[in-house]
Write a protein that holds these residues in place. Sequence first.
Motif, PDB file in Angstrom:
ATOM      1  N   VAL A  35      71.764 -10.954 -12.881  1.00 60.03           N
ATOM      2  CA  VAL A  35      72.559  -9.595 -12.794  1.00 60.03           C
ATOM      3  C   VAL A  35      71.840  -8.573 -12.134  1.00 60.03           C
ATOM      4  O   VAL A  35      72.434  -7.531 -11.821  1.00 60.03           O
ATOM      5  CB  VAL A  35      73.159  -9.247 -14.080  1.00 60.03           C
ATOM      6  N   LEU A  36      70.496  -8.590 -12.122  1.00 58.60           N
ATOM      7  CA  LEU A  36      69.697  -7.709 -11.444  1.00 58.60           C
ATOM      8  C   LEU A  36      69.627  -7.714 -10.114  1.00 58.60           C
ATOM      9  O   LEU A  36      69.049  -6.788  -9.310  1.00 58.60           O
ATOM     10  CB  LEU A  36      68.377  -7.488 -11.955  1.00 58.60           C
ATOM     11  N   ALA A  37      70.041  -8.578  -9.236  1.00 58.12           N
ATOM     12  CA  ALA A  37      69.961  -9.026  -7.741  1.00 58.12           C
ATOM     13  C   ALA A  37      70.702  -7.816  -7.134  1.00 58.12           C
ATOM     14  O   ALA A  37      71.915  -7.509  -7.302  1.00 58.12           O
ATOM     15  CB  ALA A  37      70.340 -10.442  -7.299  1.00 58.12           C
ATOM     16  N   LEU A  38      70.120  -7.166  -6.134  1.00 54.72           N
ATOM     17  CA  LEU A  38      70.720  -6.309  -5.185  1.00 54.72           C
ATOM     18  C   LEU A  38      71.349  -6.855  -4.061  1.00 54.72           C
ATOM     19  O   LEU A  38      70.664  -8.019  -3.524  1.00 54.72           O
ATOM     20  CB  LEU A  38      69.575  -5.309  -4.704  1.00 54.72           C
ATOM     21  N   ASP A  39      72.623  -6.374  -3.641  1.00 58.46           N
ATOM     22  CA  ASP A  39      73.416  -6.797  -2.510  1.00 58.46           C
ATOM     23  C   ASP A  39      72.317  -6.857  -1.192  1.00 58.46           C
ATOM     24  O   ASP A  39      72.043  -5.825  -0.749  1.00 58.46           O
ATOM     25  CB  ASP A  39      74.697  -6.041  -2.154  1.00 58.46           C
ATOM     26  N   ARG A  40      72.192  -7.718  -0.355  1.00 56.95           N
ATOM     27  CA  ARG A  40      71.159  -7.860   0.628  1.00 56.95           C
ATOM     28  C   ARG A  40      71.875  -7.303   1.825  1.00 56.95           C
ATOM     29  O   ARG A  40      71.077  -6.539   2.701  1.00 56.95           O
ATOM     30  CB  ARG A  40      71.049  -9.418   1.121  1.00 56.95           C
ATOM     31  N   THR A  41      73.273  -6.861   1.700  1.00 56.91           N
ATOM     32  CA  THR A  41      73.614  -6.164   2.710  1.00 56.91           C
ATOM     33  C   THR A  41      73.351  -4.689   2.704  1.00 56.91           C
ATOM     34  O   THR A  41      73.837  -3.735   3.713  1.00 56.91           O
ATOM     35  CB  THR A  41      75.293  -6.568   3.117  1.00 56.91           C
ATOM     36  N   ALA A  42      72.925  -4.275   1.488  1.00 53.59           N
ATOM     37  CA  ALA A  42      73.177  -2.761   1.143  1.00 53.59           C
ATOM     38  C   ALA A  42      71.489  -2.135   1.319  1.00 53.59           C
ATOM     39  O   ALA A  42      71.307  -1.046   1.300  1.00 53.59           O
ATOM     40  CB  ALA A  42      73.506  -2.344  -0.103  1.00 53.59           C
ATOM     41  N   LEU A  43      70.693  -3.262   1.530  1.00 53.13           N
ATOM     42  CA  LEU A  43      69.295  -2.896   1.618  1.00 53.13           C
ATOM     43  C   LEU A  43      69.056  -2.478   3.183  1.00 53.13           C
ATOM     44  O   LEU A  43      69.634  -2.600   4.071  1.00 53.13           O
ATOM     45  CB  LEU A  43      68.408  -4.324   1.544  1.00 53.13           C
ATOM     46  N   HIS A  44      67.817  -1.688   3.296  1.00 54.12           N
ATOM     47  CA  HIS A  44      67.605  -1.018   4.510  1.00 54.12           C
ATOM     48  C   HIS A  44      66.347  -1.806   5.010  1.00 54.12           C
ATOM     49  O   HIS A  44      65.204  -1.840   4.476  1.00 54.12           O
ATOM     50  CB  HIS A  44      66.920   0.341   4.187  1.00 54.12           C
ATOM     51  N   ALA A  45      66.564  -2.524   6.031  1.00 59.80           N
ATOM     52  CA  ALA A  45      65.511  -3.342   6.587  1.00 59.80           C
ATOM     53  C   ALA A  45      64.339  -2.856   7.174  1.00 59.80           C
ATOM     54  O   ALA A  45      64.167  -1.685   7.624  1.00 59.80           O
ATOM     55  CB  ALA A  45      66.070  -4.253   7.898  1.00 59.80           C
ATOM     56  N   LEU A  46      63.216  -3.672   7.008  1.00 62.04           N
ATOM     57  CA  LEU A  46      61.931  -3.235   7.220  1.00 62.04           C
ATOM     58  C   LEU A  46      61.573  -3.976   8.627  1.00 62.04           C
ATOM     59  O   LEU A  46      61.760  -5.291   8.629  1.00 62.04           O
ATOM     60  CB  LEU A  46      60.979  -3.731   6.516  1.00 62.04           C
ATOM     61  N   ASN A  47      61.127  -3.359   9.732  1.00 62.77           N
ATOM     62  CA  ASN A  47      61.034  -4.236  11.051  1.00 62.77           C
ATOM     63  C   ASN A  47      59.513  -4.797  10.919  1.00 62.77           C
ATOM     64  O   ASN A  47      58.527  -4.197  11.533  1.00 62.77           O
ATOM     65  CB  ASN A  47      60.844  -3.201  12.189  1.00 62.77           C
TER      66      ASN A  47
END
Length: 526
Positions: free
Chosen positions: A91-103
Amino acid sequence: MKQHQKEELRSRRDFLRQSACASLGVTGLVNALAQMRLITASMAAGEAGGNYKAIVCLFLGGGNDANNMLVPMGDPTSEEARADYETARGVLALDRTALHALNIPTAAPATPSKAFEKHYGSSFQSLGVHPDAQPLADMFNSGDLAFISNVGTLAYPVPTRDDYVNKTVPLPEQLFSHSNQQTQWQSSIADKPFTSGWGGRVAELLNASYNSGGNVSMSISLDGINSFQVGTAGGVSQYVVNPSGTVSLEGFGTNYSSAYNTAGDPSSGYKDSNTGRRLKAYEDIMKLTHENLLEDQYNKIVQRARDAEGAVGAGITAAAATGVDFDTHFLNAQTKLGDQLKMVSKLIAGCTPLGNNRQVFFVQVGGYDTHQSMLSDHSDLMDELSQALLAFRNTLKDPLLNSFDDVVTFTASDFARTLTPNGENAATDGSDHAWGSHAIVMGGPVKGGDIYGHYPPLKTGNTPGSIDSHSSRGRLIPDTSVDQYSAVLADWFGADSNSIDAIFPNLQRFDDPLNSSTANMQFIAP
């Protein structure tokens, strides 16, 4: 102890380390540092101190849930780290589409990251940062910031989960305890009772070489007395400054506005009032000498404190004269952390009256002990952290200040938190005490835009490839020690190899962070 656990002498470890630092007892450490102080003081005689440098230790009190700060964001059907993350975090997993990508660099012409080689082979993993920490991603992608992965307190390397379970390797004392792990992070000595912090030891060794004209302590804290800046012999004492300025004597108004004609400026003279005359009388008394040695020393201590207070006040005045608009830079960071870093930026801008060419700052915020309401609380913490670091970076980069290349800011925390949640309710539950964590380093000298150390497998229990220390909670064994992480910072700050060995007496147990490719810790440009 097994062969791979034995200490090895490395080519740069010379007679001084062998003779003075071989013993890790309190007496051995104090004696080693005393010898090094004499050497550095002798070398400093007649030398100009050198260009200005500052390190800023940003301590996240309570144990940052770093696996929701630096997060796998790839497709779980094809990227191992994301699949394991979703399985473990629940239940603590964050939505991957809401993350800010690192290059993260993965191919030429850039040098590909080495962060995944140890645990993922040739497979690169996609990483991002918390949805409320976009400034961290922006600063990473612009090259101003880097992450140190899976770093923690270690007495010796712990090569495998079996080594932990079977107790074949000595471990840090009182693992998973807040107080013990905080002091071990700040001391870098994980197998002995606390006696001093590595920031304090750095200050004691470098102060004579770089700060011969210093008017204030090399060690300045924005959050009270701390373990990080404790020295071995009191040669450099901590000086505490509030986010609003110096800690003034009570009863004379803010910054002595009720006693001096101009607040904070003793040269302006005293007001013709009872308050002004009372402060003048007090200061005159403090300048007297006394036959009683105790009284005389007390007066000298008070006088030194007042002199330091005046120097800091002059530094703040000098910062204002630069024309830097500190308030505008920190407009979106009006928080406890932002206020501390704003004062640090003022002291850097006004460093000339302080008289030091090397300065150690300590700032700290709490709230990271997220056993409950982790998702909402951690969101607030990530917003505070990222906005404060962004404001600090922007201030140091202001053309009127231009000090970003002179400052390295680094984070530390008690430990990370368990990969698995402590309940099934995303709104109310959280995570518990764990071990290896991720840290942030920021500054002009930092080789930003990359992950250093080794990104860990996010597997729990005895799953093949797991480095979960025990049970099935996801308490990950650190790949990198606090000693290795801190030694890179001390090296940039001016400590030579002999001094580093005295400051970090356990360092020789680990791969050399400055020269070994296996450590993957070359996060500061030479």
